[in-house]
Design a protein around this motif. Structure first.
Motif, PDB file in Angstrom:
ATOM      1  N   ALA A 257      -0.424   7.918  -9.763  1.00 32.93           N
ATOM      2  CA  ALA A 257       0.122   7.446 -11.041  1.00 32.93           C
ATOM      3  C   ALA A 257       0.726   6.063 -10.902  1.00 32.93           C
ATOM      4  CB  ALA A 257       1.166   8.436 -11.552  1.00 32.93           C
ATOM      5  N   ASN A 258       1.440   5.812  -9.799  1.00 31.68           N
ATOM      6  CA  ASN A 258       2.086   4.516  -9.620  1.00 31.68           C
ATOM      7  C   ASN A 258       1.076   3.399  -9.366  1.00 31.68           C
ATOM      8  OD1 ASN A 258       5.144   4.566  -9.644  1.00 31.68           O
ATOM      9  ND2 ASN A 258       4.727   6.362  -8.387  1.00 31.68           N
ATOM     10  N   LEU A 259       0.006   3.710  -8.631  1.00 33.26           N
ATOM     11  CA  LEU A 259      -1.006   2.694  -8.318  1.00 33.26           C
ATOM     12  C   LEU A 259      -2.075   2.591  -9.398  1.00 33.26           C
ATOM     13  CD1 LEU A 259      -1.578   3.294  -4.496  1.00 33.26           C
ATOM     14  CD2 LEU A 259      -0.413   1.355  -5.554  1.00 33.26           C
ATOM     15  N   GLY A 260      -2.231   3.659 -10.198  1.00 26.00           N
ATOM     16  CA  GLY A 260      -3.313   3.675 -11.170  1.00 26.00           C
ATOM     17  C   GLY A 260      -4.663   3.831 -10.497  1.00 26.00           C
ATOM     18  N   MET A 261      -4.688   4.401  -9.315  1.00 25.95           N
ATOM     19  CA  MET A 261      -5.915   4.607  -8.544  1.00 25.95           C
ATOM     20  C   MET A 261      -5.858   5.993  -7.903  1.00 25.95           C
ATOM     21  SD  MET A 261      -6.011   0.935  -6.587  1.00 25.95           S
ATOM     22  CE  MET A 261      -5.418  -0.528  -7.455  1.00 25.95           C
TER      23      MET A 261
END
Length: 301
Positions: A257-261
């Motif tokens: 979620a934090n990296l979007g990956m």
């Protein structure tokens, strides 16, 4: 070395949103809830390039255009002076009314002029659309990602400012790990965010998405299909790592979620392991490198 202070969300969202009417427009005969500063010709207005909503229902626009022909534009648009051309204005809130006014062949619309910075413009655009439930899940997730990437906001800060839970923000951001084909299904309403979330950790989400749509599967059925699709196809027994515990899965979700990956964590028998980060394109790779570089600078600051 002193770190620069991160800017909080907005200069008071309640103040910013005071002129942006989220509730339905007043009935015919009622006065506008906000008095316009002036009337501006339609051709002097330009849409906000960071508008989270990318799709406008043609039927809804035609319906609004019919109302505008009969009653005019009851709610003023919120605008700011254009950064590109003097004498023009950028729409902060009300692009749908502007588009419908064009269909209704109006010449000018009422506006409220405000001096707002880029962060405030994006915040208002996201809040207006989200509170009106006008954004599809992909647009909403992209809006949150913009706030985080461009202005350094954390998930907690975004959740607090927009009145959403952190888990809601995190779950939507995870959707952006899916391939574009699956995101298109979400944008067009062929599947829900619940269906899409079930496909995030699978190896072939696009293929499974097509099966979900063709079979009109429920979210529960999609979760079952995703679990089956993740199983190895070989019938021969293989040495498999122990099933991940809840803490590891939660950590994977938080990192994703934090990296979007997509992030996967693998533990091996000797206590070592690895973290695998998957990226969709070069822009994703650049963003990952930037995040790692920033983390390195912070660690040695």
């Amino acid at each position: 070395m002193k770190k620069p202070e991160k800017r909080g969300l907005g200069r008071g969202l309640s103040a910013l949103m005071a002129d942006v009417q989220i509730e339905p427009a007043p009935e015919a005969g009622e006065p506008p809830r906000s008095k316009p500063d002036q009337m501006v010709p339609l051709d002097l207005l330009e849409p906000n390039p960071d508008q989270p909503r990318r799709q406008f229902s043609e039927d809804a626009l035609k319906e609004l255009a019919d109302s505008i022909r009969e009653k005019g534009v009851i709610q003023p648009l919120i605008v700011r002076p254009s950064k590109k051309v003097e004498g023009r204005y950028e729409i902060v809130a009300g692009e749908r009314r502007w588009r419908a006014s064009q269909l209704a062949q109006q010449h000018e619309v009422p506006v409220i002029l405000r001096e707002l910075d880029d962060t405030e413009v994006l915040e208002i655009a996201i809040i207006e659309n989200i509170q009106r439930a006008d954004l599809n899940p992909v647009e909403e997730a992209m809006g949150y990602r913009q706030l985080m990437d461009r202005f350094g906001h954390t998930q907690d800060k975004v959740a607090e400012a927009l009145g959403k839970s952190r888990s809601h923000i995190a779950n939507l951001l995870r959707l952006l790990q899916l391939p574009e084909e699956v995101l298109d299904h979400l944008r067009e309403g062929r599947m829900t965010a619940g269906h899409a979330r079930a496909l995030i950790t699978t190896e072939n989400p696009a293929d499974l998405a097509r099966q979900v749509i063709k079979g009109q599967l429920s979210v529960r059925e999609t979760e079952k299909l995703a679990k089956q699709g993740s199983e190895p196809k070989s019938a021969k027994p293989r040495n498999r790592a122990p099933e991940k515990d809840a803490d590891t899965r939660a950590l994977e979700q938080d990192l994703s979620a934090n990296l979007g990956m997509r992030v996967t964590i693998e533990h091996w028998a000797d206590g070592s392991g690895r973290i695998v980060v998957g990226y969709k394109d070069l822009d994703d790779l650049d963003r990952l490198c930037g995040a790692l570089s920033a983390a390195t600078v912070t660690a040695f600051d």
